[in-house]
Write a protein that holds these residues in place. Structure first.
Motif, short mmCIF file in Angstrom:
data_model
loop_
_atom_site.label_atom_id
_atom_site.label_comp_id
_atom_site.label_asym_id
_atom_site.label_seq_id
_atom_site.Cartn_x
_atom_site.Cartn_y
_atom_site.Cartn_z
N ASP A 159 43.60 46.74 43.78
CA ASP A 159 44.25 48.08 44.22
C ASP A 159 45.44 48.14 45.69
OD1 ASP A 159 43.04 51.09 44.67
OD2 ASP A 159 40.84 51.09 45.44
N GLU A 207 39.71 39.78 44.21
CA GLU A 207 40.87 39.95 43.32
C GLU A 207 41.34 41.56 42.49
OE1 GLU A 207 40.65 37.91 40.09
OE2 GLU A 207 41.07 35.55 41.07
N LYS A 208 39.33 42.06 41.91
CA LYS A 208 40.04 43.47 41.96
C LYS A 208 40.00 44.68 43.18
CE LYS A 208 36.69 47.03 40.25
NZ LYS A 208 34.88 47.12 40.10
N ALA A 255 35.93 37.12 42.77
CA ALA A 255 36.24 38.01 41.54
C ALA A 255 36.38 39.55 41.75
CB ALA A 255 34.94 38.13 40.33
N ALA A 256 35.55 39.66 43.91
CA ALA A 256 35.65 41.16 44.36
C ALA A 256 37.27 40.61 45.29
CB ALA A 256 34.22 41.41 45.11
#
Length: 410
Positions: free
Chosen positions: A196, A191-192, A188-189
């Motif tokens: 960006d 992909e975040k 999840a981190a």
């Protein structure tokens, strides 16, 4: 079958019966620790001892050497394994052993074997290929960091990076780095940060730990997530000997979190030294070039044609004047020669002309025809019969006369 002192078995009979009893056991699974390797590249089989880990007991094992050299499950001395084998008894020497056809590691060995199998699978799919590795930016503006909260890895990356380039920025996302939650939180981190646009590179960092602690970084789901990431990913897991699969899939493997900070962020002092050296070399090169050009310009300016531009015109003017003088001299000489030649010809013509002949006492006799034709020069007596009218030209005039008589020459 009963035996007695009188009906005792011989050794071969005993061994044969024991062999039969043992072989009726069939194939069995046996667990133990591998010790006392006996291998030789020229041998087809390997010989080792399987020791019980709880009590003092062991059994001799015979197996094909291919079972020990399998890259997916390499067996080393001291490994704990389970073996599938068939008990065997050699009648000749009365020795018992286990013929093994399959070996499986247990505990840590089983986990490492599973990791190795997944590593080979991903490698065959091309996830480790060098041509899919993305280059790291030379000077990242913002670095994404995925690591444990308050971990030594986070402190090492931030402190080393900021000491090398104080202007660098970080987007830190703290996740679990071991246990069941580690893989989904790290994905999840990832992909975040990948979504960006300000993030130029992503570092996944964790300090050292046991094999079990580092297992999440060899999970297949995380490897495929890293492979699909558009932002370059740096793996900084554990210490130098640790080698999770993430090291192979990531665009760059760092030996430690500190090494990751050094590989991602350039050293400002070193870069400034390089710039200063390049600037100095450029100045030296520019001064040398300027000096050479000035020397060449001075050499060109020292040439007579540039020192006095009128020199060439003066030289050419003098050459033209000399040429004109020579031409005039030649023309005058030619005119004088031709004039003298004409005078000579004129004298010759005058000496040979009629006037000069008449001046020497000769006369020209012409007969005047009666029919009005022009006078004819008399060259024969037949032209002037007696009675013909004649005109005699002399040097100072002409005489009109008549022919009286003709006399032929002797």
């Amino acid at each position: 079958m009963q035996t007695s002192p009188d009906e005792a078995w011989c050794v071969s009979e005993l061994n044969a019966k024991v062999k039969g009893w043992i072989e009726r056991l069939g194939q069995v699974w046996v667990e133990g620790q591998v010790t006392q390797f006996k291998v030789n590249p020229r041998w087809k089989f390997a010989y080792l001892t399987l020791r019980d880990t709880e009590v003092e007991a062991s059994v001799q094992v015979t197996c094909p050497q291919t079972l020990l050299s399998n890259p997916a499950t390499p067996i080393r001395e001291g490994d704990r394994v389970v073996m599938l084998g068939k008990p065997a008894f050699y009648e000749g020497r009365g020795a018992f052993s286990l013929w093994v056809t399959e070996i499986r590691p247990v505990g840590i060995g089983a986990m490492l074997a599973k990791i190795e199998q997944l590593r080979q699978q991903l490698a065959s799919e091309g996830l480790f290929d060098a041509d899919r590795k993305q280059p790291l930016p030379f000077l990242p503006h913002t670095i994404g960091l995925i690591t444990g909260r308050g971990s030594a890895a986070e402190r090492d990356v931030l402190s080393v990076a900021e000491s090398r380039w104080p202007e660098v920025k970080f987007r830190v996302i703290n996740t679990a780095v071991q246990g069941a939650k580690a893989v989904p939180e790290v994905i999840a981190a990832l992909e975040k940060l990948d979504a960006d646009p300000a993030v130029d590179v992503i570092i996944i960092a964790r300090g050292g730990g046991s094999v079990e602690d580092l297992l999440p970084f060899s999970e297949e789901a995380l490897q495929r997530a890293v492979a699909q990431t558009r932002t370059p990913v740096v793996s900084a897991i554990g210490h130098e000997p640790d080698n999770p699969i993430l090291d192979n899939v990531a665009d760059l493997r760092a030996a430690t979190p500190t090494d990751a900070a050094k590989r991602v962020v350039p050293d400002v002092v070193a870069e400034r030294n390089v710039i200063a050296e390049l600037r100095s070399r450029c100045q030296v090169a520019l001064r040398s070039w300027l000096q050479r050009e000035q020397q060449q310009l001075a050499a060109i300016r020292s040439r007579p044609v540039l020192a006095d531009p009128h020199t060439t015109l003066s030289v050419r003017r003098e050459e033209i004047l000399r040429t004109i003088t020579a031409i005039r001299r030649e023309v005058r000489h030619l005119i004088a020669t031709e004039t003298h030649h004409i005078s000579g010809l004129r004298s010759q013509v005058a000496a040979l002309g009629p006037a000069a002949t008449l001046a020497r006492g000769y006369a020209v006799v012409q007969v005047i025809p009666r029919d009005g034709r022009p006078p004819e020069v008399v060259t024969t007596i037949e032209q002037s019969p007696p009675g013909s009218q004649l005109r005699i030209r002399v040097a100072d005039g002409s005489i009109t006369a008549a022919a009286m008589q003709t006399h032929p020459a002797d």
